[in-house]
Design an enzyme around this catalytic site. Structure first.
Site, PDB file in Angstrom:
ATOM      1  N   ARG A 248       0.860  -1.184   0.000  1.00 59.57           N
ATOM      2  CA  ARG A 248       0.000   0.000   0.000  1.00 59.57           C
ATOM      3  C   ARG A 248       0.895   1.232   0.000  1.00 59.57           C
ATOM      4  O   ARG A 248       1.892   1.287   0.723  1.00 59.57           O
ATOM      5  CB  ARG A 248      -0.915   0.033   1.226  1.00 59.57           C
ATOM      6  CG  ARG A 248      -2.127  -0.918   1.157  1.00 59.57           C
ATOM      7  CD  ARG A 248      -3.135  -0.531   0.068  1.00 59.57           C
ATOM      8  NE  ARG A 248      -4.284  -1.422   0.025  1.00 59.57           N
ATOM      9  CZ  ARG A 248      -4.375  -2.518  -0.741  1.00 59.57           C
ATOM     10  NH1 ARG A 248      -3.376  -2.863  -1.528  1.00 59.57           N
ATOM     11  NH2 ARG A 248      -5.473  -3.256  -0.723  1.00 59.57           N
ATOM     12  N   GLU A 277      -3.510   7.452  -5.006  1.00 58.86           N
ATOM     13  CA  GLU A 277      -3.650   6.724  -6.269  1.00 58.86           C
ATOM     14  C   GLU A 277      -4.843   7.271  -7.026  1.00 58.86           C
ATOM     15  O   GLU A 277      -5.905   7.418  -6.424  1.00 58.86           O
ATOM     16  CB  GLU A 277      -3.857   5.226  -6.013  1.00 58.86           C
ATOM     17  CG  GLU A 277      -2.598   4.555  -5.509  1.00 58.86           C
ATOM     18  CD  GLU A 277      -2.727   3.036  -5.346  1.00 58.86           C
ATOM     19  OE1 GLU A 277      -3.739   2.474  -5.790  1.00 58.86           O
ATOM     20  OE2 GLU A 277      -1.815   2.437  -4.773  1.00 58.86           O
ATOM     21  N   HIS A 296      -0.797  -0.108  -9.731  1.00 54.62           N
ATOM     22  CA  HIS A 296      -1.456  -1.051  -8.816  1.00 54.62           C
ATOM     23  C   HIS A 296      -1.967  -2.285  -9.577  1.00 54.62           C
ATOM     24  O   HIS A 296      -3.174  -2.563  -9.596  1.00 54.62           O
ATOM     25  CB  HIS A 296      -2.602  -0.359  -8.055  1.00 54.62           C
ATOM     26  CG  HIS A 296      -2.937  -1.034  -6.753  1.00 54.62           C
ATOM     27  ND1 HIS A 296      -3.336  -0.357  -5.632  1.00 54.62           N
ATOM     28  CD2 HIS A 296      -2.931  -2.346  -6.388  1.00 54.62           C
ATOM     29  CE1 HIS A 296      -3.566  -1.203  -4.647  1.00 54.62           C
ATOM     30  NE2 HIS A 296      -3.320  -2.426  -5.082  1.00 54.62           N
TER      31      HIS A 296
HETATM   32  C1  GLV Z   1      -4.793  -5.280  -3.956  1.00 56.72           C
HETATM   33  O1  GLV Z   1      -4.042  -4.410  -3.619  1.00 56.72           O
HETATM   34  C2  GLV Z   1      -5.485  -6.100  -3.001  1.00 56.72           C
HETATM   35  O2  GLV Z   1      -5.499  -5.789  -1.808  1.00 56.72           O
HETATM   36  O3  GLV Z   1      -6.066  -7.108  -3.437  1.00 56.72           O
END
Ligand code: GLV
Ligand code: GLV
Length: 335
Positions: A248, A277, A296
């Site tokens: 994160r 983000e 991401h």
């Molecule tokens: C992606 O970041 C998730 O938490 O699945």
């Protein structure tokens, strides 16, 4: 198979904040009356408040803010929240538990995909793959050169893993093929047999920071890990080291990272997650050559996203029937 009209009336109502991969959509259409937000961008918070009203189930993403106010807006009908992600820092779990609403997530199925992307970023940063590709496209490849685009060795280097749960362990297993020395730091030390089978060594955070050539983050985002990487931590790292974050964004203080990259406190970084983000296109980080940023995509393989969609649908189905979710974040609701 079409459900008859009279059946349809009795189906529970669900709202999906995004269109899921086909297999998930198909499963959910069979069990619920579906309203889905069809846009590329997530529904604005105000819209979400409107849409959850009177619903029995909510399928959400890490881009949705799921808080106490939203539960109030939903009213008494809401039985389950099913998130298509393993992380759930966007959800106020305490507020859901207080209302007795189980929250589902998708652990396990994205472990290998995320570990794979972590290695893609580690290797790309070590050997400057993104920069090198740009050089070719710009017409800068004029000949073979003894000192062009030099990077650092991965084989034999020391890897520091911060957060050694499923994903951290999957990263460690891959490191064995590169003959790396692997250190890890975790809230709880792993059982000795597991440390031995993974060939990893527990270290205090400070020692890990000082000794690692590559550091990769696999903790969840909590009050304890918010800005875990700040000025002090970068000062402890090797000037030749590379930081990888596929967990994160907010675990790393972006301003401290910028300074560390500019001042040579570390050699490079590769991020699949940022804060905020998306990262603003005028972010100073994007002006640096020694950073790689991807949007991401840790779990973004066809196979993994299909599995995540199925797991999301299974959690939803169980919740709608009042059964225990196969993958529940807050099993306290069943106590
Ligand atoms: C992606 O970041 C998730 O938490 O699945
Ligand atoms: C996430 O699935 C983790 O436990 O690392």
């Amino acid at each position: 198979m079409h459900t008859s009209v009279s059946n349809k009336i009795s189906l529970p109502k669900v709202f999906l904040t995004r269109i899921l991969p086909d297999i998930g959509m198909k499963m959910i259409h069979e069990i619920a009356e579906v309203e889905v937000w069809p846009e590329r961008l997530p529904p604005p918070y105000e819209v979400l408040l409107e849409k959850v009203k009177g619903k029995d189930g909510l399928v959400c993403m890490l881009t949705d803010q799921i808080d106490a106010q939203l539960i109030e807006a939903a009213g008494g009908s809401l039985k389950v929240i099913s998130q298509m992600a393993v992380g759930y820092d966007n959800i106020n779990i305490a507020a859901m538990t207080a209302k007795g609403i189980p929250v589902g997530h998708t652990p396990g199925v994205l472990t290998d995909a995320t570990a794979d992307l972590t290695w893609a970023l580690l290797m790309a940063a070590a050997r400057r793959v993104v920069e090198a590709d740009k050089e070719v496209r710009l017409g800068h490849w004029q000949t073979w050169e003894p000192t062009m685009l030099l990077g650092v060795n991965i084989s034999g280097a020391t890897l520091g893993i911060i957060g050694c749960g499923r994903i951290g362990q999957a990263v460690a297993r891959r490191a064995r093929g590169f003959n790396m020395r692997v250190l890890y730091h975790n809230r709880l030390r792993l059982p000795l047999e597991l440390e031995q089978s993974l060939d990893i060594k527990y270290q205090d955070l400070d020692v890990l920071l000082k000794e690692s050539d590559f550091i990769t983050i696999h903790t969840s985002l909590t009050n304890d890990t918010y800005h875990l990487f700040s000025d002090v931590q970068f000062q402890m790292m090797k000037p030749t080291s590379i930081l990888i974050n596929t967990a994160r964004g907010a675990i790393v203080d972006p301003e401290a990272l910028r300074k560390a990259l500019i001042n040579g406190q570390i050699a490079g970084a590769a991020l699949d997650v940022t804060t905020p983000e998306p990262i603003p296109t005028d972010s100073p980080l994007l002006g640096l050559d020694n950073i790689i940023i991807t949007p991401h995509i840790g779990s973004a393989s066809y196979q993994t996203r299909a599995q995540m969609a199925m797991m999301t649908a299974s959690n939803l189905a169980a919740g709608l029937k009042g059964e225990r979710l196969p993958h529940c974040v807050n099993p306290e609701v069943y106590a």
